[in-house]
Write a protein that holds these residues in place. Structure first.
Motif, mmCIF file in Angstrom:
data_model
loop_
_atom_site.group_PDB
_atom_site.id
_atom_site.type_symbol
_atom_site.label_atom_id
_atom_site.label_comp_id
_atom_site.label_asym_id
_atom_site.label_seq_id
_atom_site.Cartn_x
_atom_site.Cartn_y
_atom_site.Cartn_z
ATOM 1 N N PHE A 185 0.850 -1.194 0.000
ATOM 2 C CA PHE A 185 0.000 0.000 0.000
ATOM 3 C C PHE A 185 0.882 1.239 0.000
ATOM 4 O O PHE A 185 2.033 1.190 0.434
ATOM 5 N N GLU A 186 0.345 2.300 -0.528
ATOM 6 C CA GLU A 186 1.077 3.578 -0.596
ATOM 7 C C GLU A 186 0.140 4.695 -0.206
ATOM 8 O O GLU A 186 -0.902 4.887 -0.826
ATOM 9 N N LEU A 187 0.528 5.449 0.839
ATOM 10 C CA LEU A 187 -0.315 6.549 1.310
ATOM 11 C C LEU A 187 0.529 7.817 1.438
ATOM 12 O O LEU A 187 1.719 7.809 1.110
ATOM 13 N N THR A 188 -0.096 8.887 1.917
ATOM 14 C CA THR A 188 0.595 10.171 1.969
ATOM 15 C C THR A 188 0.787 10.620 3.410
ATOM 16 O O THR A 188 -0.160 10.607 4.199
ATOM 17 N N ALA A 189 2.019 11.007 3.749
ATOM 18 C CA ALA A 189 2.353 11.492 5.091
ATOM 19 C C ALA A 189 2.051 12.996 5.179
ATOM 20 O O ALA A 189 1.878 13.656 4.153
ATOM 21 N N PRO A 190 2.003 13.547 6.414
ATOM 22 C CA PRO A 190 1.712 14.979 6.570
ATOM 23 C C PRO A 190 2.662 15.888 5.780
ATOM 24 O O PRO A 190 2.267 16.973 5.346
ATOM 25 N N ASP A 191 3.908 15.467 5.588
ATOM 26 C CA ASP A 191 4.850 16.306 4.842
ATOM 27 C C ASP A 191 4.736 16.095 3.331
ATOM 28 O O ASP A 191 5.525 16.636 2.557
ATOM 29 N N PHE A 218 9.233 -0.137 17.496
ATOM 30 C CA PHE A 218 8.136 -0.301 16.536
ATOM 31 C C PHE A 218 7.540 1.064 16.233
ATOM 32 O O PHE A 218 7.625 1.997 17.036
ATOM 33 N N ALA A 219 6.960 1.180 15.055
ATOM 34 C CA ALA A 219 6.323 2.435 14.651
ATOM 35 C C ALA A 219 4.816 2.338 14.903
ATOM 36 O O ALA A 219 4.243 1.242 14.879
ATOM 37 N N ILE A 220 4.203 3.475 15.177
ATOM 38 C CA ILE A 220 2.745 3.539 15.309
ATOM 39 C C ILE A 220 2.229 4.297 14.091
ATOM 40 O O ILE A 220 2.674 5.410 13.800
ATOM 41 N N VAL A 221 1.313 3.669 13.367
ATOM 42 C CA VAL A 221 0.803 4.263 12.130
ATOM 43 C C VAL A 221 -0.709 4.444 12.260
ATOM 44 O O VAL A 221 -1.417 3.507 12.638
ATOM 45 N N PHE A 222 -1.187 5.651 11.972
ATOM 46 C CA PHE A 222 -2.623 5.933 12.007
ATOM 47 C C PHE A 222 -3.065 6.335 10.598
ATOM 48 O O PHE A 222 -2.534 7.275 10.026
ATOM 49 N N VAL A 223 -4.013 5.590 10.050
ATOM 50 C CA VAL A 223 -4.493 5.872 8.695
ATOM 51 C C VAL A 223 -5.906 6.445 8.770
ATOM 52 O O VAL A 223 -6.806 5.812 9.345
ATOM 53 N N SER A 224 -6.103 7.624 8.230
ATOM 54 C CA SER A 224 -7.452 8.202 8.213
ATOM 55 C C SER A 224 -8.253 7.626 7.057
ATOM 56 O O SER A 224 -7.797 7.591 5.913
ATOM 57 N N VAL A 225 -9.474 7.189 7.373
ATOM 58 C CA VAL A 225 -10.383 6.720 6.324
ATOM 59 C C VAL A 225 -11.379 7.833 5.980
ATOM 60 O O VAL A 225 -12.439 7.583 5.417
ATOM 61 N N LEU A 235 -1.273 8.935 8.215
ATOM 62 C CA LEU A 235 -1.328 8.765 6.755
ATOM 63 C C LEU A 235 -2.753 8.875 6.247
ATOM 64 O O LEU A 235 -3.710 8.529 6.932
ATOM 65 N N THR A 236 -2.876 9.337 5.022
ATOM 66 C CA THR A 236 -4.140 9.220 4.312
ATOM 67 C C THR A 236 -3.814 9.157 2.825
ATOM 68 O O THR A 236 -2.643 9.150 2.453
ATOM 69 N N GLY A 237 -4.834 9.094 2.015
ATOM 70 C CA GLY A 237 -4.553 9.003 0.585
ATOM 71 C C GLY A 237 -5.813 9.258 -0.212
ATOM 72 O O GLY A 237 -6.898 9.390 0.353
ATOM 73 N N ASP A 238 -5.650 9.336 -1.521
ATOM 74 C CA ASP A 238 -6.844 9.503 -2.352
ATOM 75 C C ASP A 238 -7.629 8.198 -2.366
ATOM 76 O O ASP A 238 -7.207 7.195 -1.800
ATOM 77 N N LYS A 239 -8.774 8.245 -3.005
ATOM 78 C CA LYS A 239 -9.708 7.115 -2.946
ATOM 79 C C LYS A 239 -9.062 5.785 -3.315
ATOM 80 O O LYS A 239 -9.205 4.793 -2.601
ATOM 81 N N GLU A 240 -8.327 5.765 -4.425
ATOM 82 C CA GLU A 240 -7.763 4.493 -4.894
ATOM 83 C C GLU A 240 -6.716 3.951 -3.933
ATOM 84 O O GLU A 240 -6.708 2.764 -3.603
ATOM 85 N N HIS A 241 -5.823 4.855 -3.489
ATOM 86 C CA HIS A 241 -4.754 4.401 -2.601
ATOM 87 C C HIS A 241 -5.317 3.929 -1.256
ATOM 88 O O HIS A 241 -4.860 2.940 -0.701
ATOM 89 N N LEU A 242 -6.306 4.670 -0.783
ATOM 90 C CA LEU A 242 -6.933 4.293 0.479
ATOM 91 C C LEU A 242 -7.666 2.960 0.328
ATOM 92 O O LEU A 242 -7.586 2.090 1.198
ATOM 93 N N GLN A 302 -7.006 0.553 -1.559
ATOM 94 C CA GLN A 302 -6.041 -0.548 -1.599
ATOM 95 C C GLN A 302 -5.597 -0.934 -0.182
ATOM 96 O O GLN A 302 -5.577 -2.113 0.185
ATOM 97 N N ALA A 303 -5.258 0.084 0.620
ATOM 98 C CA ALA A 303 -4.803 -0.179 1.987
ATOM 99 C C ALA A 303 -5.917 -0.842 2.797
ATOM 100 O O ALA A 303 -5.688 -1.828 3.508
ATOM 101 N N VAL A 304 -7.107 -0.301 2.686
ATOM 102 C CA VAL A 304 -8.252 -0.811 3.433
ATOM 103 C C VAL A 304 -8.549 -2.263 3.067
ATOM 104 O O VAL A 304 -8.815 -3.107 3.915
ATOM 105 N N LYS A 305 -8.445 -2.539 1.786
ATOM 106 C CA LYS A 305 -8.720 -3.898 1.295
ATOM 107 C C LYS A 305 -7.660 -4.869 1.814
ATOM 108 O O LYS A 305 -7.972 -5.950 2.299
ATOM 109 N N ASN A 306 -6.405 -4.435 1.756
ATOM 110 C CA ASN A 306 -5.322 -5.316 2.195
ATOM 111 C C ASN A 306 -5.436 -5.692 3.665
ATOM 112 O O ASN A 306 -5.055 -6.788 4.061
ATOM 113 N N PHE A 307 -5.927 -4.745 4.464
ATOM 114 C CA PHE A 307 -6.023 -5.007 5.894
ATOM 115 C C PHE A 307 -7.401 -5.535 6.291
ATOM 116 O O PHE A 307 -7.656 -5.760 7.468
ATOM 117 N N GLY A 308 -8.264 -5.712 5.337
ATOM 118 C CA GLY A 308 -9.600 -6.210 5.651
ATOM 119 C C GLY A 308 -10.366 -5.266 6.569
ATOM 120 O O GLY A 308 -11.157 -5.693 7.406
#
Lengths: 190, 165
Positions: free
Chosen positions: A38-44, A92-99, A123-130, A132-138
């Motif tokens: 998956f590929e998402l966008t960071a705040p920077d 370990f890293a803590i990752v928060f993905v906005s849906v 992290l967040t992303g446009d519809k397609e990228h999001l 993909q991430a959502v699907k991969n993680f169920g």
């Protein structure tokens, strides 16, 4: 609108816990197909995803910044657990993905994750990228319209633990004890 | 919803009054509100959560039906349920019943107030004035103590990051 009777709620929680206990005793951390590229966008503005996160285990959670309750509780808990791990907490890293990309822009996520007093990758992303991430993680999420045009979001409340290769190890569930969660994190970084 | 924080940010900052952090109890007739607390919010975050324990010491059932606060456009009562690992949040349009002799806890992961349309971020160490509206007891004015994000939920007085001076 459905009103939730407290007794029913407690009963359901007990059932859920019993179910979880049954699952974990018969299949301890049986790896499933969670995760994947998956590929998402960071705040920077940088792209962050399965490829760039490789090399360090991570705990990933999906939610949205306007969630007043379960999301901050979960992130605050992850921050607390990390603190309890002492020097190992940085392993370990803590990752928060906005849906909720319509509301949560990358810079909003940057401000939000900064509230937790520990490094959290928002992290967040446009519809397609999001998607993909959502699907991969169920992950399940669904917008629930509110009167006046606003909405809230129902969503999966589990934290997914991924090892340094990006392979799913286990989840930390909302109702799980800190002790059990801590044991899982220790195993993750061990 | 994005339009909320366009205006009034500067003026409403003064509404969050610095006050001792120890959340206190508020009594009005049969209703007692214990330890009202809220979570700190980020710049631009339009909603915040409020938590407390409401006890009805009277002989008649009552119901929390809403509230008002100068720091947000609206106060709503919500509940969270977990359903197969999925968090579902719903507004309690008919309010939250507080039966005679009963205590109801509003806490993370359960019933809570939602401050919708925050006019400025909630700052840890400040308090937020809220007028709660009960069906029977009428208005109860309380101050929600704002805690840092990492404050232990349900233990508002234990906020080590912002200890009282």
């Amino acid at each position: 609108m459905r009103r939730v009777d407290r007794r029913i709620r407690v009963g359901l929680a007990a059932l859920l816990l019993a179910g979880l206990a049954a699952c974990s005793s018969s299949q301890p951390d049986a790896p499933t197909a969670f995760g994947g590229p998956f590929e998402l966008t960071a705040p920077d503005g940088h792209t962050v995803g399965s490829a760039s996160l490789k090399g360090k285990p991570y705990a990933i959670f999906f939610g949205y910044t306007r969630c007043p309750d379960v999301c901050p509780t979960t992130l605050a808990r992850m921050a607390r657990l990390r603190k309890q791990l002492g020097p190992d907490g940085g392993k370990f890293a803590i990752v928060f993905v906005s849906v909720d990309p319509e509301h949560d822009k990358p810079e909003d996520l940057g401000r939000y994750v900064a509230l937790f007093g520990t490094p959290v990758i928002g992290l967040t992303g446009d519809k397609e990228h999001l998607a993909q991430a959502v699907k991969n993680f169920g992950v399940f999420y669904q917008r629930v319209p509110q009167p006046g045009g606003d909405y809230t979001i129902d969503h999966t409340a589990s934290v997914y633990l991924m090892d340094r290769d990006g392979t799913f190890v286990s989840t930390i569930d909302h109702d799980e004890s800190d002790q059990m969660a801590l044991a899982k994190l220790k195993r993750l970084i061990g | 919803m994005k339009a909320f924080h366009h205006a009034i940010v500067a003026s409403s900052l003064s509404l969050a009054i610095a006050a001792p952090l120890l959340a206190r109890d508020y009594v009005s007739g049969a209703i007692t509100v214990a330890h009202p607390w809220a979570r700190k919010t980020a710049q631009g975050q339009p909603t915040g959560g409020g938590f407390m324990v409401i006890t009805n010491k009277g002989k008649a059932d009552d119901r929390l039906i809403g509230g008002t606060t100068p720091i947000a456009a609206e106060v709503q009562i919500h509940t969270v349920s977990m359903d197969g690992g999925i968090m579902r949040m719903r507004r309690l349009v008919d309010g939250l019943p507080i039966a005679a002799g009963a205590s109801v806890e509003l806490r993370p992961g359960s019933y809570h107030l939602m401050f919708i349309g925050l006019k400025a971020p909630l700052q840890a160490g400040t308090t937020v004035p809220v007028t709660l509206q009960f069906q029977r007891a009428g208005q109860v004015r309380v101050e929600f103590a704002v805690q840092s994000m990492t404050a232990n939920p349900g233990m508002p007085a234990m906020d080590r990051d912002h200890a009282p001076r």
